[in-house]
Design a protein around this motif. Structure first.
Motif, PDB file in Angstrom:
ATOM      1  N   PRO A  81      -4.347 -17.004 -18.280  1.00  0.00           N
ATOM      2  CA  PRO A  81      -5.540 -18.029 -18.735  1.00  0.00           C
ATOM      3  C   PRO A  81      -5.448 -18.102 -20.368  1.00  0.00           C
ATOM      4  CG  PRO A  81      -6.005 -15.780 -17.746  1.00  0.00           C
ATOM      5  CD  PRO A  81      -4.679 -15.947 -17.883  1.00  0.00           C
ATOM      6  N   LEU A  82      -4.887 -17.163 -21.001  1.00  0.00           N
ATOM      7  CA  LEU A  82      -4.645 -17.476 -22.399  1.00  0.00           C
ATOM      8  C   LEU A  82      -3.969 -18.507 -22.666  1.00  0.00           C
ATOM      9  CD1 LEU A  82      -5.542 -16.024 -25.198  1.00  0.00           C
ATOM     10  CD2 LEU A  82      -3.251 -15.003 -25.118  1.00  0.00           C
ATOM     11  N   GLY A  85      -5.405 -21.940 -21.702  1.00  0.00           N
ATOM     12  CA  GLY A  85      -6.497 -22.339 -22.535  1.00  0.00           C
ATOM     13  C   GLY A  85      -5.856 -23.098 -24.043  1.00  0.00           C
ATOM     14  N   CYS A  86      -4.756 -22.010 -24.232  1.00  0.00           N
ATOM     15  CA  CYS A  86      -4.190 -22.700 -25.640  1.00  0.00           C
ATOM     16  C   CYS A  86      -3.520 -23.890 -25.523  1.00  0.00           C
ATOM     17  CB  CYS A  86      -3.233 -21.690 -26.241  1.00  0.00           C
ATOM     18  SG  CYS A  86      -3.982 -19.961 -26.809  1.00  0.00           S
ATOM     19  N   ILE A  88      -4.304 -26.245 -23.131  1.00  0.00           N
ATOM     20  CA  ILE A  88      -5.430 -27.327 -23.156  1.00  0.00           C
ATOM     21  C   ILE A  88      -5.799 -27.850 -24.567  1.00  0.00           C
ATOM     22  CG2 ILE A  88      -7.747 -27.893 -22.513  1.00  0.00           C
ATOM     23  CD1 ILE A  88      -7.146 -26.255 -19.777  1.00  0.00           C
ATOM     24  N   LEU A  89      -6.041 -26.665 -25.318  1.00  0.00           N
ATOM     25  CA  LEU A  89      -6.508 -26.948 -26.816  1.00  0.00           C
ATOM     26  C   LEU A  89      -5.470 -27.895 -27.344  1.00  0.00           C
ATOM     27  CD1 LEU A  89      -9.017 -26.127 -28.773  1.00  0.00           C
ATOM     28  CD2 LEU A  89      -7.434 -24.126 -29.453  1.00  0.00           C
ATOM     29  N   VAL A  93      -7.851 -31.052 -26.002  1.00  0.00           N
ATOM     30  CA  VAL A  93      -8.922 -30.953 -26.531  1.00  0.00           C
ATOM     31  C   VAL A  93      -8.732 -31.355 -28.130  1.00  0.00           C
ATOM     32  CG1 VAL A  93     -10.891 -29.570 -27.356  1.00  0.00           C
ATOM     33  CG2 VAL A  93     -10.006 -29.378 -24.988  1.00  0.00           C
ATOM     34  N   SER A  94      -7.796 -30.740 -28.732  1.00  0.00           N
ATOM     35  CA  SER A  94      -7.756 -30.934 -30.386  1.00  0.00           C
ATOM     36  C   SER A  94      -6.808 -32.433 -30.525  1.00  0.00           C
ATOM     37  CB  SER A  94      -7.264 -29.900 -31.028  1.00  0.00           C
ATOM     38  OG  SER A  94      -5.879 -29.710 -30.728  1.00  0.00           O
ATOM     39  N   LEU A  98      -4.932 -30.793 -36.403  1.00  0.00           N
ATOM     40  CA  LEU A  98      -5.233 -29.347 -35.783  1.00  0.00           C
ATOM     41  C   LEU A  98      -4.190 -29.020 -34.769  1.00  0.00           C
ATOM     42  CD1 LEU A  98      -7.101 -27.112 -35.861  1.00  0.00           C
ATOM     43  CD2 LEU A  98      -8.484 -28.194 -34.186  1.00  0.00           C
ATOM     44  N   LEU A 102      -1.682 -25.797 -34.779  1.00  0.00           N
ATOM     45  CA  LEU A 102      -1.567 -24.934 -33.871  1.00  0.00           C
ATOM     46  C   LEU A 102      -0.317 -24.972 -33.177  1.00  0.00           C
ATOM     47  CD1 LEU A 102      -5.196 -25.422 -32.181  1.00  0.00           C
ATOM     48  CD2 LEU A 102      -4.282 -23.598 -33.321  1.00  0.00           C
ATOM     49  N   VAL A 105       2.096 -23.022 -35.328  1.00  0.00           N
ATOM     50  CA  VAL A 105       1.752 -21.682 -35.282  1.00  0.00           C
ATOM     51  C   VAL A 105       2.409 -20.717 -33.994  1.00  0.00           C
ATOM     52  CG1 VAL A 105       0.062 -19.994 -35.099  1.00  0.00           C
ATOM     53  CG2 VAL A 105      -0.320 -21.912 -36.664  1.00  0.00           C
ATOM     54  N   VAL A 106       2.171 -21.580 -32.858  1.00  0.00           N
ATOM     55  CA  VAL A 106       2.675 -21.022 -31.851  1.00  0.00           C
ATOM     56  C   VAL A 106       4.198 -20.984 -31.786  1.00  0.00           C
ATOM     57  CG1 VAL A 106       2.854 -21.424 -29.043  1.00  0.00           C
ATOM     58  CG2 VAL A 106       0.720 -21.710 -30.252  1.00  0.00           C
ATOM     59  N   GLU A 107       4.818 -22.011 -32.040  1.00  0.00           N
ATOM     60  CA  GLU A 107       6.299 -22.058 -32.348  1.00  0.00           C
ATOM     61  C   GLU A 107       6.891 -20.907 -33.132  1.00  0.00           C
ATOM     62  OE1 GLU A 107       7.438 -25.890 -33.424  1.00  0.00           O
ATOM     63  OE2 GLU A 107       7.213 -26.982 -31.659  1.00  0.00           O
ATOM     64  N   VAL A 150       0.908 -10.717 -25.228  1.00  0.00           N
ATOM     65  CA  VAL A 150       0.993 -11.423 -26.658  1.00  0.00           C
ATOM     66  C   VAL A 150       2.454 -12.134 -26.681  1.00  0.00           C
ATOM     67  CG1 VAL A 150       0.781 -11.171 -29.038  1.00  0.00           C
ATOM     68  CG2 VAL A 150      -0.602 -10.162 -27.519  1.00  0.00           C
ATOM     69  N   ILE A 157       2.861 -21.215 -23.503  1.00  0.00           N
ATOM     70  CA  ILE A 157       2.081 -22.291 -24.002  1.00  0.00           C
ATOM     71  C   ILE A 157       2.890 -23.327 -24.345  1.00  0.00           C
ATOM     72  CG2 ILE A 157       0.609 -22.981 -26.042  1.00  0.00           C
ATOM     73  CD1 ILE A 157      -0.199 -20.047 -26.346  1.00  0.00           C
TER      74      ILE A 157
END
Lengths: 289, 293
Positions: A81-82, A85-86, A88-89, A93-94, A98, A102, A105-107, A150, A157
């Motif tokens: 789910p995490l 969600g990320c 989709i964000l 969404v974004s 932004l 994001l 940051v994930v990379e 984590v 993602i």
């Protein structure tokens, strides 16, 4: 002259590829060879299902298999789910800056060493779990799977985003033209088209979670028992190898870690085959566009 | 009803993003909070004089110097094994392999890439046992065997990045040289490889990062908690990630623990630096090569 030279170089390249590929099979052969006394006479299945009691001559790895599955599946329960969600964000969404930040940051998160997660987990997460849930030492299935979530999330993602982005833009024009929102577009067009990519991502993340050694070794407590609850200590196949390998080389106890190795190898093979099947399905979705 | 679902999805996605960001901030922030004050020459050299430590005149007992030297040697050696083998295999897959051969190799390399690193470590360990029994009694887990095992861990990455870098070159680049009479080899060496170089180098940098951070493989093949700077390739050695792992459970006093935090920051920094470097090279190099032509 050049023709011979060319052929020689090509042979050399082939030899390199052959050696690399051969190593993959060689690893399997080596582990089976060293674990042989345990596997002979159809005892492999018995080892998978019996308990670990070295002093009574029982070298089953059943508790470790349950521990591995519990920790990695729970990690997936948190991570899926995490990550969804990320993703989709980031891709729905974004917009613009932004979204790019994001993603960056994930990379970067994928580059954080596992042992650093484990280290921070011991001093930050373990006391937290201990205090919040009043769970003994705090070294338990829950702690390990939280940290593992984590660890595997960033990869998941990025794969989710990638499979959302692969869906051809033209698919959604009808939805948007009819006044649909971006979320509707995502739910009814992108998601149904992107499912093979999602399966690939989840399978890869599961493979990483099962194959990771350090997090479980440092955070799960390593008790040799099949855990009954998420607050129980558990040992994974990978940490079992890391903990037992120093035993006497001739003992059956030592041979049992090769059973762990073979199980992990076979599990990886199944996952890789699943990923290939899903990737083929993804190829078909792409062809329609 | 539909609106509500949409709102929930949007809210959920923001919430996930916030959770992920706060986790990453917690991890790095906590490390910096606890460890930044240890960063300095004393973290690496302890109470030894840096010059005499670097020249190997004095052994460093209370600093990270031996672990860093061990990691550096380990990375250099395993990359030294893996680059020639991996690049050649990648070139074969991209340029020479037929469809069927490629399929088989692809499957095997995917499998190798998916194998847990502890399995590779176990292979390295059993290889050591085998060599010890059948070749020389002198062989024990050591730097050399660790580097070989690690090379197998990063091999699939190097193969893949080489292959992808070559396969992604546009068709006209591939055909021009051949059309002008270059042989396959000449085309590869003078046209294709220079253009694919950026992709290959960034892959190698990522592989170095994997080498530097991996703990499971070296744990089984010869790393120890205290060995000093390795004297030969056949001796035990220390390594940064193993030191962090070891300290986390075996620290004797607060000072050792503080060194552990320092080591974690150092390793994090090294890995992120490599990561950033790989990214920059991948982004910038192709244009340079292209504009020179």
């Amino acid at each position: 002259m050049t023709a011979t030279c060319e052929r020689a170089v090509e042979r050399l390249f082939f030899a390199a590829a052959f050696v690399s590929a051969f190593v993959t099979l060689f690893i399997f052969g080596f582990m089976v060879y060293y674990g042989l006394p345990l596997f002979s006479g159809g005892r492999f299945l018995a080892i998978l299902t019996s308990h670990w009691a070295p002093h009574q001559g029982s070298f089953g790895i059943y508790p470790m298999i349950v521990g591995t599955l519990a920790i990695s599946l729970l990690a997936m329960v948190f991570a899926f789910p995490l990550s969804m969600g990320c993703a989709i964000l980031i891709s729905v969404v974004s917009r613009g800056r932004l979204s790019r930040i994001l993603r960056k940051v994930v990379e970067v998160m994928t580059g954080i060493p596992t042992v650093v997660y484990g280290f921070v987990g011991i001093f930050l997460l373990i006391p937290l779990v201990r205090n919040v849930f009043d769970a003994g030492s705090g070294m338990c299935v829950l702690s390990a799977s939280l940290m593992l979530a984590v660890l595997v999330s960033p990869t998941m993602i990025l794969f989710f985003c990638d499979s959302f982005d692969r869906v051809p833009r033209s698919y959604g024009h009808a939805v948007l033209a009819l006044g649909g929102t971006r979320i509707q577009h995502f739910l009814h067009v992108t998601l149904p088209c992107a499912w093979p990519g999602i399966i690939v991502a989840v399978t890869m993340a599961l493979g990483r979670a099962v194959g990771d050694t350090l997090i479980a070794l440092m955070l799960a407590g390593n008790a040799v028992q099949a855990p009954d609850s998420v607050f129980d200590s558990a040992r994974t196949l990978t940490s079992h190898i890391a903990l037992v390998f120093a035993a006497d080389n001739e003992s059956l106890e030592f041979k049992a870690i090769f059973a762990c190795g073979v199980s992990l190898y076979l599990f990886t093979t199944i996952l890789v085959l699943m990923i290939r099947l899903a990737a083929r399905a993804r190829g078909k979705v792409g062809q329609v566009g | 009803m539909g609106r509500l679902v949409e709102r929930i999805i949007v809210l959920f996605s923001w919430l996930s993003g916030a959770i992920l960001l706060s986790v990453i901030c917690a991890v790095t922030g906590y490390l910096c909070f606890k460890g930044l004050k240890t960063i300095g020459p004393a973290l690496i050299f302890g109470s030894t004089d840096p010059m005499s430590a670097l020249l190997l005149r004095q052994r460093v007992f209370d600093g990270l110097f031996p672990a860093m030297a061990g990691t550096l040697l380990l990375v250099l050696m395993s990359v030294g094994w893996a680059i020639p083998l991996g690049t050649a295999a990648g070139i074969y897959l991209a340029e020479y392999a037929g469809v069927k051969t490629k399929k088989i190799f692809d499957l095997l390399f995917d499998l190798l890439a998916g194998l847990p690193s502890i399995v590779i470590g176990l292979f390295g360990f059993s290889l050591t046992l085998f060599l010890n029994r059948h070749v020389s009694k002198e062989l024990h887990p050591c730097l050399l065997l660790s580097s070989i095992a690690l090379a197998f861990l990063i091999l699939p990455y190097i193969i893949r990045t080489t292959q992808i870098a070559l396969e992604n070159l546009p068709m006209h680049n591939r055909l021009t040289g051949l059309a002008m009479g270059a042989t396959r080899m000449q085309n590869l060496v003078h046209v294709l490889l220079p253009q694919a170089l950026a992709g290959m180098v960034s892959g190698i940098l990522l592989a170095i990062g994997r080498c530097a951070e991996d703990t499971a493989v070296i744990m089984l093949t010869g790393v120890v908690a205290s060995a000093g700077v390795p004297r030969s390739v056949l001796s035990h050695y220390e390594a940064l990630p193993f030191y962090i792992f070891y300290i986390s459970s075996q620290y004797a006093n607060q000072q050792e623990l503080a060194t552990g935090y320092g080591a974690a920051i150092l390793l994090l920094f090294i890995c992120l630096l490599l990561f950033g470097l790989a990214f920059v090279i991948k982004k910038n190099l192709p244009c340079q090569v292209f504009s020179q032509r």
